[in-house]
Design a protein around this motif. Structure first.
Motif, PDB file in Angstrom:
ATOM      1  N   ALA A  17     -26.409  76.636 -23.624  1.00  0.00           N
ATOM      2  CA  ALA A  17     -27.380  77.676 -23.308  1.00  0.00           C
ATOM      3  C   ALA A  17     -28.553  77.028 -22.594  1.00  0.00           C
ATOM      4  O   ALA A  17     -28.977  75.929 -22.943  1.00  0.00           O
TER       5      ALA A  17
ATOM      6  N   VAL B 246     -32.557  77.374 -21.596  1.00  0.00           N
ATOM      7  CA  VAL B 246     -33.813  78.027 -21.969  1.00  0.00           C
ATOM      8  C   VAL B 246     -34.819  77.776 -20.856  1.00  0.00           C
ATOM      9  O   VAL B 246     -35.147  76.621 -20.566  1.00  0.00           O
TER      10      VAL B 246
ATOM     11  N   GLU C 104     -34.785  77.140 -28.871  1.00  0.00           N
ATOM     12  CA  GLU C 104     -33.798  76.067 -29.055  1.00  0.00           C
ATOM     13  C   GLU C 104     -33.207  76.117 -30.454  1.00  0.00           C
ATOM     14  O   GLU C 104     -31.985  75.983 -30.638  1.00  0.00           O
TER      15      GLU C 104
ATOM     16  N   LEU D  98     -30.848  79.191 -30.868  1.00  0.00           N
ATOM     17  CA  LEU D  98     -29.591  79.007 -30.142  1.00  0.00           C
ATOM     18  C   LEU D  98     -28.714  77.940 -30.788  1.00  0.00           C
ATOM     19  O   LEU D  98     -27.482  78.082 -30.833  1.00  0.00           O
TER      20      LEU D  98
ATOM     21  N   THR E 287     -28.515  73.162 -26.100  1.00  0.00           N
ATOM     22  CA  THR E 287     -29.484  73.780 -25.212  1.00  0.00           C
ATOM     23  C   THR E 287     -30.001  72.808 -24.165  1.00  0.00           C
ATOM     24  O   THR E 287     -30.163  71.619 -24.419  1.00  0.00           O
TER      25      THR E 287
ATOM     26  N   SER F 146     -33.359  72.812 -21.732  1.00  0.00           N
ATOM     27  CA  SER F 146     -34.623  73.533 -21.614  1.00  0.00           C
ATOM     28  C   SER F 146     -35.402  73.082 -20.392  1.00  0.00           C
ATOM     29  O   SER F 146     -35.450  71.890 -20.072  1.00  0.00           O
TER      30      SER F 146
ATOM     31  N   PRO G 237     -24.087  77.444 -18.100  1.00  0.00           N
ATOM     32  CA  PRO G 237     -24.244  77.911 -19.484  1.00  0.00           C
ATOM     33  C   PRO G 237     -23.579  79.264 -19.728  1.00  0.00           C
ATOM     34  O   PRO G 237     -23.369  80.047 -18.801  1.00  0.00           O
TER      35      PRO G 237
ATOM     36  N   THR H 137     -28.350  82.299 -20.860  1.00  0.00           N
ATOM     37  CA  THR H 137     -29.622  81.797 -20.346  1.00  0.00           C
ATOM     38  C   THR H 137     -30.740  82.712 -20.827  1.00  0.00           C
ATOM     39  O   THR H 137     -30.660  83.929 -20.643  1.00  0.00           O
TER      40      THR H 137
END
Length: 326
Positions: free
Chosen positions: A22, A24, A36, A39, A46, A48, A64, A67
């Motif tokens: 994912a 961020v 974070e 998720l 994650t 970021s 990912p 998002t």
């Protein structure tokens, strides 16, 4: 465990198991840390970032599943980030922003977001919404065989996966809010706005034309190429921000009401029957504030845009504190 992935980026992973990714995109460190954690608890590793440009690069690099995206970001805003991501990625986009007006939510969904949460958000609600999206993966069932797939049963390429539909949890009827056709050229001489008639245009305006470039007090704008420079330095603007300054440059010192500008950025400058509400005017104010920040235009001594209280905005000219005759 956290490792640095690049300038302003961090990757949070659990070495004990393989996880989905994912991204961020959030400039507030506290909210970024909270996202974070949420998720990771949902089974993601994650990546970021703290601004939109790095966020777009992270999505392209890490592909990912999900998002999360703030709207108010340094550089390009979240609406433009969503559009750029959507051009090349089918990641689920969840916008999380303090901007909770209806126009903001509609713009977010129209830009390509699958869901929109208003800050402060509830972590368990975010996890539930993510779960609802992931239970309905982006799988198309074509009614007829596709070109290059004679039996109609082959897998869809990433570019063929539909990405415009909102998540089931975002139960909003989305109307077209920001068409992709530039509105600046259509806004040169609009009719009377819902806020009342605009002031008559000056016969001679302060802007000078130099080929494709129009110059005004250190500001240069090329409307065909959609380029802007301040004192020779390029400035990157979103579509809405560019349309706002282009509309003001085209109409010179004529005062444009917030309703005028709301119609212009929606490419509705010649339509007088559309409803313009407080949310539309507030949206213009937000984008105008972002535009001034990027142009380094001090509202107290403006070089480029003057606020006419109770009416709207116009270009600077002789007699204004920040205007210098060229």
């Amino acid at each position: 465990m956290t490792t640095v992935a690049g300038e302003g980026d961090s990757v949070v992973t659990d070495p004990g198991q393989e996880r989905r990714v994912a991204v961020v995109i959030e400039d507030d460190l506290d909210i970024r840390y909270l996202l974070e954690q949420v998720l990771m608890q949902a089974g993601f590793s994650t990546v970021s970032t703290g601004n939109g440009e790095d966020g777009v690069r992270a999505v392209l690099a890490h592909e990912p599943v999900v998002t999360t995206l703030d709207v108010s970001l340094p550089g390009i805003d979240g609406f433009e980030v969503a559009r750029r991501i959507r051009e090349s990625s089918s990641t689920y986009i969840v916008m999380i922003s303090a901007m909770g007006d209806e126009i903001d939510i509609l713009q977010g969904l129209e830009a390509g977001a699958d869901d929109y949460l208003v800050k402060p958000f509830r972590p368990r609600e975010l996890r539930a919404r993510l779960g609802a999206m992931l239970r309905r993966p982006r799988i198309a069932e074509p009614a007829a065989p596709e070109v290059g797939d004679p039996d109609g049963t082959g897998p869809l390429a990433a570019s063929e996966v539909p990405v415009a539909s909102a998540a089931p949890s975002a139960v909003l009827s989305v109307a077209t809010v920001t068409p992709e056709v530039p509105a600046a050229s259509a806004a040169a001489d609009p009719p009377t706005s819902p806020d009342g008639p605009a002031s008559p245009a000056s016969p001679v305006g302060p802007a000078d034309v130099d080929g494709a470039w129009v110059h005004h007090n250190g500001l240069a704008i090329d409307q065909e190429a959609r380029l802007v420079r301040v004192d020779g330095v390029p400035v990157e603007l979103t579509k809405t921000e560019f349309d706002l300054i282009a509309t003001l440059v085209e109409t010179r010192r004529r005062v444009r009401s917030k309703a005028d500008l709301a119609l212009a950025v929606r490419n509705d400058a010649y339509v007088t029957t559309h409803y313009i509400g407080d949310a539309d005017r507030r949206n213009v104010e937000v984008h105008m504030a972002n535009l001034r920040r990027k142009l380094a235009d001090d509202p107290n001594a403006p070089r480029f845009v003057v606020t006419v209280r109770g009416v709207g905005y116009r270009l600077t000219g002789p007699g204004d504190p920040g205007f210098v005759a060229e």
